[in-house]
Design an enzyme around this catalytic site. Structure first.
Site, PDB file in Angstrom:
ATOM      1  N   GLU A 327       0.790  -1.232   0.000  1.00  0.00           N
ATOM      2  CA  GLU A 327       0.000   0.000   0.000  1.00  0.00           C
ATOM      3  C   GLU A 327       0.820   1.278   0.000  1.00  0.00           C
ATOM      4  OE1 GLU A 327      -4.198  -1.067   1.882  1.00  0.00           O
ATOM      5  OE2 GLU A 327      -2.625  -1.037   3.401  1.00  0.00           O
TER       6      GLU A 327
HETATM    7  C1  ACM Z   1      -2.365  -5.450   3.931  1.00  0.00           C
HETATM    8  O1  ACM Z   1      -3.447  -5.862   4.332  1.00  0.00           O
HETATM    9  N1  ACM Z   1      -2.216  -4.186   3.567  1.00  0.00           N
HETATM   10  C2  ACM Z   1      -1.221  -6.324   3.843  1.00  0.00           C
END
Ligand code: ACM
Length: 701
Positions: A327
């Protein structure tokens, strides 16, 4: 205690009086009342039993190594507590084993705590003796857990059934990730969960130690990381050593994760100079939002991380360091002219920049003797093959990584914080039946990990999200592929849940405590009946409200509700069975349950009216009683052998719509069962159904 276990056992057996047929396990074995989870690879049940008496003793022969005697002593203590029998033997010591002992453990070598070690064992029990044989100490640990689960009782006393078991795991990596960054989880929480993991033969604890909300481990090289980035809530190095030792004794590897380059605010509170945009940075109290990232163009970033990872590599004996990698929106990178200049001319995307960053980290971490693990975003061209990919966004990356020669771990479908039904997690197979993969690719799929993200849990509620669902995931990762009957899983899971409480896990007792708090009194039975048919809204719905921070009390009815509302699960199963085999016995159970919900309503609504924290659940109580009445009407039509009028069914539409609405961030979970009764009544016949259970339908979808 013993009496309680008997009653509960009898209840659970009565729930399963109609045969269910698993794909893989013969029905007679399913009905034998063996409460094993994970179900072993090979089980042969015999006539006879080994009675548990004061004379019960354990002896060890061979080369057991450090873990076996302590584990055998823990078994002695557990069996004593469960049975109330005081054994003459109090501890299993290193003195030469007596081959006449009631449980003889044969072990060839100590074994090494690592992925891919032999974890197999065999267990033979007859009326005279039990013999547990394993190649190494890790196999012994698993065999002792099976032995413990085999304990049964009847009016004549406690015993173990005569049996032959040969067992080994299907997957090497059977993990649980606990996010200790969003909400810190003290050492005792981790230790009790390690006991739970060992009970279901899991072997990896992955600690998510840093994120935007906190930095949770002491660094002696950079003490400012916790001084400024933890709100005082972190593990000292002595504490983490204690956790690692505790895990090691139970055959569990501890893998640390430091999430980079994004999810890194807790680094930047004390080191804003390493971020891609100027500070100051403060720990987030909210979730989601901007995701600042390390500056990959700054040489100081690598000097800092090199020293930091060297320290952590020395602290954690596992050969893995998880570097996150998920992310990273790249926003800060896009807006930083120095980084943009650094990328010229050869780095053409943020993905390529991140890969270069990860490669530099990997080179340092490899030099420290460790392999890197990362979330599936790190799977980019150029990534070294030793990197292990943890697939959280879907199974495609699992197979793609495996095909490209990476070892992989499945997490997608095991996000237990999202509170989907346990059956969904259970049927989520890293390599489902019918998957076509070359043997060399298959070998790269190490297993899976249950993921406990902690935005919405505190130490008092976290066990109720991890357990007992994680036991079902453990079975998926350990047991043969064809062990996948949902109803039978739930029947065992209910009892495993009680066993887990015996290990000090708090998911049952803390629910009671929270309900007493909410009710403002100790008589919580009416409220308990409601909680037993509701579960929290699923997925990210709670987080999407934006109402929660790291300081939220997390002490509402939704925090008491779980993914396993047992009464609703049981009720829906009865209805499934009734649709397939409409017998009087099942109808009676359904009727009694519906009448029970109706009878409970006045006390429940009175309690709700008295308790300010409970007002928001009133619509659920009202829907439960309304739908229960509809369910009884449906059964009445069926009994009269007449098709229910369509106008009557149409008249229930609003009630069903209302019942499917969430309230207090929870939903009623017995609605499907009642709706099935209405459909059955409309057809006016106790017709034979498809034989497909709800869980199986979902799996096909
Ligand atoms: C995640 O759930 N961002 C690994």
């Amino acid at each position: 205690m013993a009496k309680l276990i008997l009653v509960v056992f009898a209840l659970a057996l009565s729930l399963a009086s109609v045969p269910a047929f698993a794909d893989g396990v013969p029905a007679p074995l399913q009905q034998a009342g063996l409460n094993l989870m994970p179900w072993p690879a090979h089980v042969q049940l015999h006539e006879g039993r080994l009675a548990l008496t004061q004379q019960f003793d354990i002896a060890v022969t061979g080369h057991p190594g450090p873990r076996v005697h302590d584990a055998a002593t823990r078994l002695l203590q557990h069996l004593q507590r469960r049975s109330g029998i005081a054994f003459s033997q109090h501890a299993v010591t290193a003195s030469p084993g007596d081959k006449q002992a009631q449980l003889v453990i044969n072990v060839r070598r100590p074994g090494v705590l690592k992925i891919g070690e032999d974890e197999s064992y065999s267990l033979h029990i007859d009326s005279r003796q039990a013999v547990l044989t394993a190649e190494d100490g890790l196999g012994v640990l698993h065999g002792l857990q099976t032995f413990q689960q085999l304990l049964q009782s009847d009016p004549t006393g406690y015993y173990l059934p005569a049996i032959d078991i040969r067992d080994k795991p299907r997957f090497q990596w059977r993990g649980l990730m606990i996010d200790v960054a969003r909400h810190f989880q003290p050492v005792d929480v981790i230790e009790r969960n390690l006991r739970g993991m060992a009970a279901v033969k899991m072997n990896v604890l992955h600690l998510h130690l840093s994120d935007n909300q906190g930095f949770r481990i002491e660094s002696k090289v950079f003490p400012e990381l916790t001084e400024q980035g933890s709100d005082g809530q972190y593990y000292t190095q002595d504490q983490i050593k204690q956790i690692i030792q505790y895990a090691d004794e139970r055959g569990i590897i501890v893998v640390p994760e430091f999430d980079l380059p994004a999810h890194a605010v807790s680094f930047f509170v004390s080191h804003p100079e390493l971020a891609s945009a100027p500070g100051p940075y403060h720990l987030y109290t909210r979730f989601g939002g901007k995701n600042p990232a390390f500056d990959p163009s700054n040489p100081e970033t690598y000097v800092f991380l090199g020293r930091f990872f060297k320290e952590m590599a020395g602290l954690f004996p596992a050969p893995y360091i998880h570097i996150g990698g998920d992310e990273n929106p790249g926003t800060q990178w896009n807006n930083n002219p120095v980084i943009q200049a650094y990328m010229q001319p050869s780095i053409t995307s943020n993905e390529a920049l991140q890969t270069q960053f990860i490669q530099k980290l990997a080179a340092m971490i490899t030099a420290d003797g460790k392999q890197i693990i990362g979330w599936d975003e790190i799977l980019q061209p150029g990534l070294e093959k030793s990197a292990i990919i943890q697939s959280w966004r879907g199974k495609d990356s699992l197979y793609q990584a495996a095909r490209e020669g990476h070892r992989t771990i499945l997490s997608n479908g095991y996000y237990i914080d999202l509170l989907y039904p346990t059956s969904d997690n259970y049927l989520n197979d890293p390599i489902p039946p019918g998957t076509h993969l070359k043997r060399s690719v298959r070998r790269n799929i190490l297993g899976g990990e249950a993921e406990m993200w902690s935005e919405l849990v505190r130490p008092g509620t976290i066990d109720s999200r991890i357990w007992p669902t994680t036991a079902a995931i453990a079975e998926r990762l350990w047991s043969p592929q064809d062990v996948r009957d949902v109803a039978w899983m739930y029947k065992r899971l209910y009892l495993v849940n009680l066993q887990l409480e015996d290990l000090g896990l708090t998911q049952i007792r803390n629910q009671g405590a929270l309900l007493r708090q909410l009710a403002g009194q100790h008589e919580i039975e009416p409220l308990q009946m409601l909680v037993d048919v509701i579960s929290p809204v699923r997925g990210y719905q709670r987080m999407a409200t934006g109402n929660y921070t790291t300081h939220s009390p997390l002490a509402s009815i939704v925090d008491a509700a779980t993914a396993n509302p047992w009464a609703a699960i049981r009720f829906n199963e009865w209805v499934d069975r009734f649709v397939d085999h409409p017998d009087a016995d099942t109808e009676q159970k359904i009727r009694l349950q519906l009448e029970g919900w109706i009878a409970n309503d006045p006390a429940l609504e009175a309690l709700i009216d008295r308790s300010p924290d409970l007002h928001s659940v009133k619509p659920l109580a009202q829907s439960l009683v309304t739908l229960s009445k509809i369910g009884l009407q449906a059964l009445d039509y069926l009994d009269r052998k007449q098709a229910a009028p369509r106008a009557w069914a149409r008249g229930t539409t609003t009630d069903f719509l209302q019942a499917r609405e969430s309230a207090a961030e929870t939903k009623l979970r017995m609605v499907d069962g009642i709706e099935q009764l209405v459909v059955m009544a409309l057809k006016g016949e106790r017709s034979s159904g498809s034989g497909v259970t709800r869980g199986e339908e979902k799996n096909g979808g």
